[in-house]
Design an enzyme around this catalytic site. Sequence first.
Site, short mmCIF file in Angstrom:
data_model
loop_
_atom_site.label_atom_id
_atom_site.label_comp_id
_atom_site.label_asym_id
_atom_site.label_seq_id
_atom_site.Cartn_x
_atom_site.Cartn_y
_atom_site.Cartn_z
N GLY A 87 0.78 -1.09 -0.05
CA GLY A 87 0.04 -0.01 0.11
C GLY A 87 0.75 1.29 -0.07
N ASP A 89 0.58 5.83 1.63
CA ASP A 89 -0.27 6.74 2.17
C ASP A 89 -0.31 7.93 1.59
OD1 ASP A 89 0.16 5.54 5.06
OD2 ASP A 89 2.12 5.71 4.68
N LYS A 99 5.38 6.37 2.05
CA LYS A 99 5.05 5.31 2.71
C LYS A 99 5.48 5.23 4.27
CE LYS A 99 5.65 1.29 0.79
NZ LYS A 99 4.31 1.07 1.63
N GLU A 108 10.26 -2.10 4.02
CA GLU A 108 9.54 -2.26 2.67
C GLU A 108 10.26 -1.67 1.47
OE1 GLU A 108 6.23 0.58 3.77
OE2 GLU A 108 5.09 -1.00 4.55
#
Length: 226
Positions: A87, A89, A99, A108
């Site tokens: 995902g 932000d 992120k 990540e």
Amino acid sequence: MLTQTELKQNVADAAVQFLLPFLGPDVILGVGTGSTVDLFIDALAPHKDRFRGATSSSERSSERMRALGIEVLDLNQVPTMPWYIDGADEVDHALSMIKGGGGALTREKIVASVAQRFICIVDESKRVETLGRFPLPVEVIPMAREAVARRLAALGGTPVLRGDFVTDNGCQILDVSGLSITAPAETEALINNIPGVVSCGLFALAGADLVLMSTQAGVRRFERNP
Ligand code: 5RP
């Protein structure tokens, strides 16, 4: 009107449907962290016999995958992966991202760097013209926290220590608000170069290759090199 959770569910399902034709007995997937990724893991689990396993960017995702019977591999055992799914932000028109809302930004970035392509799964609330409305997470070595905070303030940001939070790497996070990030790759390199910074939540030097974005009208697809 779909809720944000329903939008996240739709994009999680769409990501699994996208990946199914690429699965095979040797395929290892890179899996990120967050509430959208949690839904993705749940949707992927029924297909666990169609791929070898996954490597993950957090203890949280690893535990969730193990509980659902997906084999979790140590990144050191994985020379390459076709896909990393995570995902974000915020995501901009160039597929650069912020992120780290969940605090897993460094892992990540590491896991994404081993994958050939990054699929970003978001709902439409994450789309922005200019990155920086969401406070930029910066992971710091604890003894360097104040020194890094002063350097971030000199760049025009307002760093705030994320309270009661320690990353999976034993470090802390400064959430930096007030930055209008008009040159994301340059800002990423600048912040990464501050002594004491482990990594920052800008993913622009290597952004997403494919963004699946859930909207009220369905899941839209944006590709870096279509
Ligand atoms: C975690 C992340 C997440 O991908 C990001 O915070 C989005 O989370 P969510 O899917 O819960 O909205 O970067 O470090």
